[in-house]
Every structure is written in structure tokens, then in C-alpha cells.
Scaffold this motif. Structure first.
Motif, PDB file in Angstrom:
ATOM      1  N   GLU A 355     -17.386  15.196  -2.567  1.00 30.12           N
ATOM      2  CA  GLU A 355     -17.665  14.860  -4.009  1.00 30.12           C
ATOM      3  C   GLU A 355     -18.232  16.535  -3.693  1.00 30.12           C
ATOM      4  O   GLU A 355     -18.106  17.346  -4.629  1.00 30.12           O
ATOM      5  CB  GLU A 355     -18.076  13.872  -4.678  1.00 30.12           C
ATOM      6  CG  GLU A 355     -17.524  13.091  -4.703  1.00 30.12           C
ATOM      7  CD  GLU A 355     -17.155  12.049  -4.393  1.00 30.12           C
ATOM      8  OE1 GLU A 355     -17.818  11.782  -3.199  1.00 30.12           O
ATOM      9  OE2 GLU A 355     -16.080  11.197  -4.014  1.00 30.12           O
ATOM     10  N   ASP A 356     -20.253  16.193  -3.256  1.00 30.51           N
ATOM     11  CA  ASP A 356     -20.111  17.657  -2.984  1.00 30.51           C
ATOM     12  C   ASP A 356     -20.080  18.751  -2.013  1.00 30.51           C
ATOM     13  O   ASP A 356     -19.754  19.968  -2.617  1.00 30.51           O
ATOM     14  CB  ASP A 356     -21.351  17.283  -2.017  1.00 30.51           C
ATOM     15  CG  ASP A 356     -22.698  15.855  -2.263  1.00 30.51           C
ATOM     16  OD1 ASP A 356     -22.940  16.120  -3.649  1.00 30.51           O
ATOM     17  OD2 ASP A 356     -23.406  15.423  -1.454  1.00 30.51           O
ATOM     18  N   THR A 357     -18.336  18.489  -1.600  1.00 31.81           N
ATOM     19  CA  THR A 357     -17.948  19.403  -0.548  1.00 31.81           C
ATOM     20  C   THR A 357     -17.630  20.480  -1.614  1.00 31.81           C
ATOM     21  O   THR A 357     -17.180  21.363  -1.726  1.00 31.81           O
ATOM     22  CB  THR A 357     -17.193  18.736   0.820  1.00 31.81           C
ATOM     23  OG1 THR A 357     -17.886  18.385   1.511  1.00 31.81           O
ATOM     24  CG2 THR A 357     -16.615  19.882   1.461  1.00 31.81           C
ATOM     25  N   LEU A 358     -17.054  19.386  -2.768  1.00 33.85           N
ATOM     26  CA  LEU A 358     -15.716  19.663  -3.399  1.00 33.85           C
ATOM     27  C   LEU A 358     -16.750  20.915  -4.865  1.00 33.85           C
ATOM     28  O   LEU A 358     -15.926  21.925  -4.596  1.00 33.85           O
ATOM     29  CB  LEU A 358     -14.605  19.035  -4.147  1.00 33.85           C
ATOM     30  CG  LEU A 358     -13.904  18.045  -3.007  1.00 33.85           C
ATOM     31  CD1 LEU A 358     -13.691  16.885  -4.193  1.00 33.85           C
ATOM     32  CD2 LEU A 358     -12.567  18.616  -3.006  1.00 33.85           C
ATOM     33  N   ARG A 359     -17.632  19.782  -5.017  1.00 36.62           N
ATOM     34  CA  ARG A 359     -18.139  21.199  -5.576  1.00 36.62           C
ATOM     35  C   ARG A 359     -18.722  22.546  -5.101  1.00 36.62           C
ATOM     36  O   ARG A 359     -18.589  22.694  -5.802  1.00 36.62           O
ATOM     37  CB  ARG A 359     -19.592  19.826  -6.179  1.00 36.62           C
ATOM     38  CG  ARG A 359     -20.590  20.549  -7.289  1.00 36.62           C
ATOM     39  CD  ARG A 359     -21.804  19.549  -7.521  1.00 36.62           C
ATOM     40  NE  ARG A 359     -22.355  19.231  -6.449  1.00 36.62           N
ATOM     41  CZ  ARG A 359     -22.848  20.086  -5.688  1.00 36.62           C
ATOM     42  NH1 ARG A 359     -23.036  21.743  -6.044  1.00 36.62           N
ATOM     43  NH2 ARG A 359     -23.962  19.482  -4.732  1.00 36.62           N
TER      44      ARG A 359
END
Ligand SMILES: [Zn+2]
Length: 393
Positions: A355-359
Motif C-alpha cells: 500500500e505504501d508503494t502504491l501511494r
């Protein structure tokens, strides 16, 4: 070797273009020429070779052997000196109606060498609305031997009315192996370097070539890819943004300085500025000042665009980096663009969530949109680096 051999991984488009070139020859010989048309739209992702494909097609239309690659016609197209081929490269952020009207007038003339009169319009999506409307009229009623080859990233970038009147040629991102092969065989790049450059450029041939052949380009890529790890606090984020924008400015300045200087010299020669001025017609002097001002405006617009393009290409490198992180996090078995930075990828993959990476990828894409909407680069990039920061650092 024929003109289409340079189009890497574009087999489908090549079939269409070969057929059209044959149909064009048939048409010139008095036949029906089914398969040939007067307006074409070449689309494909950056680096897929839109302009190269359009140029190869132009050569095939001029060439008596439909693109042999070694006759006079093919050669003149390759070096850009064919009298019936006009290549339009919008240098600024947009291409206006005044330039377009003049272009249409030139395009309407009869071919000098008797076959076709071809306009290759790169980045046709930069045409303003007024310019697009003028272009539409020209495409709707083309003189019998005029051919328009428009290039844009995707069909959606063009006005729907123009799009619907053009035959579409869709280019694809060429596979890494094909790009590596071209670098190794045509540019004599050692296989390991060719493989690295092809992967890192993700199918963008021009970029792969620059990465393989120019150490400065590799160094700039390294400094961009060092950004994610360096973002340890707000201060570091601000500094990283500053560095990125400054490097882009320097690179853009280097690219444009050479062009600017030669254009100004050329203009001075035309208007006689720098000579004593005696005997020069006053109107001509006034005209010279106007032309110089026009040129300076165009150069300024080009500098802005070049700087933006350089930043954008850095941002695309960052997107590729985080996409690799995501692939590692998800355990996806895909080819990584940044295999050479495996340790960094693994580190980030472990210390953050998908999720961090997508953000983060979102933050980079947002920055790209803001830059193309004219937001101050330093501000846009800074807000991005802050979003890329590891929250617990
Ligand atoms: Zn030829």
C-alpha cells in the motif's frame, strides 16, 4: 537492408505500412491504390519509435522500390534533405494556428520530384485547438499527392474529428530482448551493457541507446535512483527535490544553448545585424527586431519544455523503481527494470507495505500531472519527495 528493418518489435505496423506503400505506388501508376490514404496517425508510448516509423513510411512512399534503404530517395529521407518531405517538430509547449496555416499552404504545393508531398508532424498533440481545426480542414480535402503523417502518444491526444479521418498505426513497446539485440548489433554495445540499458529503459530505444553509450546519462540515472533511499527526513526531501530540479535545469540548458546560439547567428545573418547597418532598409531593421523577439520567445518556450521533459524522464525512472519494489513485495515473477539495484529494492520492499508503494507511485504520477499543468517544478517535486519519505524516519 530496407527502411522498415530499423523498427524494432513493430511487425504488425510494418505489415500495414508495407501494404500501403505498395498501394501508393499502384495509385501513382494510375491504379486504385486500395490501402493507401492521405492522413495517418502514428501512436505509441514514448520511445516506441513513432517518428521513426513515420519516416520509414515516407521513405517507402518516395522510393521506387518502396523502401530499399539505399537509393537516393531513401538516403535523402534518412538525412532529412528530401525536398518533398517536411518534418514539423513543435519546439515549444504548443503549436499555433499561424504556423499551421503556413504549413498547410506549403503542404498543398505540387511535389518537386513528382511522387508525393509529405508532412511528418511530430508531437501533433501539441497543436492548439485553432491549429487543430485548420489541420482538420486540410486533412478533409487533401490535394491528390499530399500525405499527412501525424504522431501523438495516443489517439485520445488528438481531436476526435482528426482522429476519425486518419488511418491509425499503433506502435507497441518493444520487448527488452529486441532492444538489447539492436544495441549489440547496430551500436556494437557489449552484450551485458546492452541488456542492462534495454531493461533500464523499458523498451524506450532512444533512452536505451543513450544509457548504453553515454556515461553522463548513466550517472544522472544513478543520482535519480539514489533518491528513494536518501529521503530520511523533511530536510533531505527538500534537498533531493532541489537537486533533481537543478540537474534538470543544467541538462536542459546544455541542450538548448547550442541550438539557441546557432539560430540567433542565422537570424543576424539574414537581417544584417552586426554589420554597420548603413544602407540597410529601416523596415528590414524593424523586421529583424521583431523576428529576434519572436525567436527569443520560442527559445524560452523550448527551454521550459526541455526542462520539463528532463524532469519527467527522471520521474519515470522513479516510477519504474517503485513498480519494481511492488513486484518484489507481491512476489510477482516479472522482469525488473532495476535489477542492477536489487539490494535497494529488497530493502524498501521489506521496510514498507505494498500500500505504501502504491501511494508513492501515485505521488509521482500526481507530480507529473502538476508539472504538465504548469505548477512550479520545485514546489511540485518537493511535495512529491515528501510523500515518498518513509513515514517512520
Ligand atoms: Zn529506396
Amino acid at each position: 537492408m530496407g527502411v522498415f528493418d530499423d523498427l524494432v518489435g513493430q511487425e504488425r505496423a510494418v505489415v500495414t505500412l508495407r501494404r500501403a506503400a505498395a498501394a501508393g505506388a499502384d495509385m501513382l501508376a494510375g491504379g486504385r491504390g486500395a490501402g493507401m490514404t492521405h492522413a495517418w496517425l502514428f501512436t505509441g508510448p514514448p520511445g516506441s519509435g513513432r517518428e521513426e516509423a513515420a519516416r520509414a513510411f515516407a521513405a517507402a512512399l518516395f522510393c521506387p522500390d518502396q523502401g530499399c534503404g539505399h537509393c537516393d530517395m531513401c538516403h535523402q529521407v534518412a538525412i532529412g534533405s528530401h525536398p518533398d518531405l517536411e518534418i514539423v517538430r513543435p519546439q515549444g509547449l504548443s503549436y499555433g494556428i499561424k504556423d499551421t496555416r503556413q504549413l498547410i499552404l506549403r503542404a498543398a504545393g505540387a511535389p518537386t520530384l513528382g511522387r508525393w508531398r509529405i508532412v511528418l508532424f511530430e508531437d501533433a498533440d501539441r497543436a492548439t485547438e485553432g491549429a487543430s481545426n485548420a489541420l482538420l480542414k486540410a486533412i478533409e480535402e487533401p490535394p491528390p499527392k499530399t500525405v499527412w503523417l501525424l504522431c501523438s502518444p495516443s489517439p485520445d491526444d488528438m481531436m476526435i474529428t482528426i482522429r476519425s479521418r486518419c488511418r491509425l498505426v499503433t506502435l507497441v513497446t518493444p520487448p527488452t530482448a529486441a532492444v538489447a539485440h539492436v544495441l549489440a548489433t547496430r551500436e556494437n554495445v557489449p552484450p551485458a551493457m546492452a541488456e542492462f540499458a534495454a531493461r533500464a529503459a523499458q523498451g524506450h530505444i532512444g533512452r536505451a541507446r543513450r544509457l548504453a553509450l553515454d556515461e553522463e546519462v548513466r550517472k544522472r540515472r544513478d543520482s535519480v535512483l539514489a533518491i528513494p533511499k536518501s529521503l530520511t527526513g523533511v530536510g533531505a526531501c527538500v534537498m533531493a527535490a532541489e537537486r533533481l530540479v537543478k540537474t534538470a535545469e543544467e541538462e536542459a540548458a546544455a541542450v538548448t544553448a547550442v541550438l539557441n546560439e546557432s539560430e540567433i547567428t542565422e537570424l543576424r545573418q539574414i537581417y544584417g545585424e552586426g554589420s554597420s547597418g548603413k544602407g540597410l532598409n529601416k523596415g528590414l531593421i524593424r523586421g529583424g527586431a521583431g523576428a529576434l523577439k519572436d525567436l527569443e520567445d520560442r527559445q524560452k518556450s523550448r527551454a521550459t519544455r526541455t526542462k520539463r521533459d528532463v524532469i519527467d524522464s527522471a520521474l519515470l525512472d522513479l516510477v519504474a523503481f517503485y513498480r519494481d519494489v511492488l513486484a518484489v513485495q507481491l512476489g510477482a515473477h516479472v522482469e525488473l527494470a532495476n535489477e542492477d539495484r536489487r539490494a535497494d529494492l529488497d530493502d524498501l520492499a521489506r521496510s514498507s507495505t505494498p500500500e505504501d508503494t502504491l501511494r508513492r507511485i501515485d505521488a509521482i504520477m500526481r507530480c507529473r500531472r502538476r508539472l504538465s499543468a504548469n505548477v512550479n517544478p520545485q514546489m511540485a517535486v518537493e511535495s512529491m519527495t515528501i510523500s515518498l519519505r518513509q513515514p517512520w524516519l
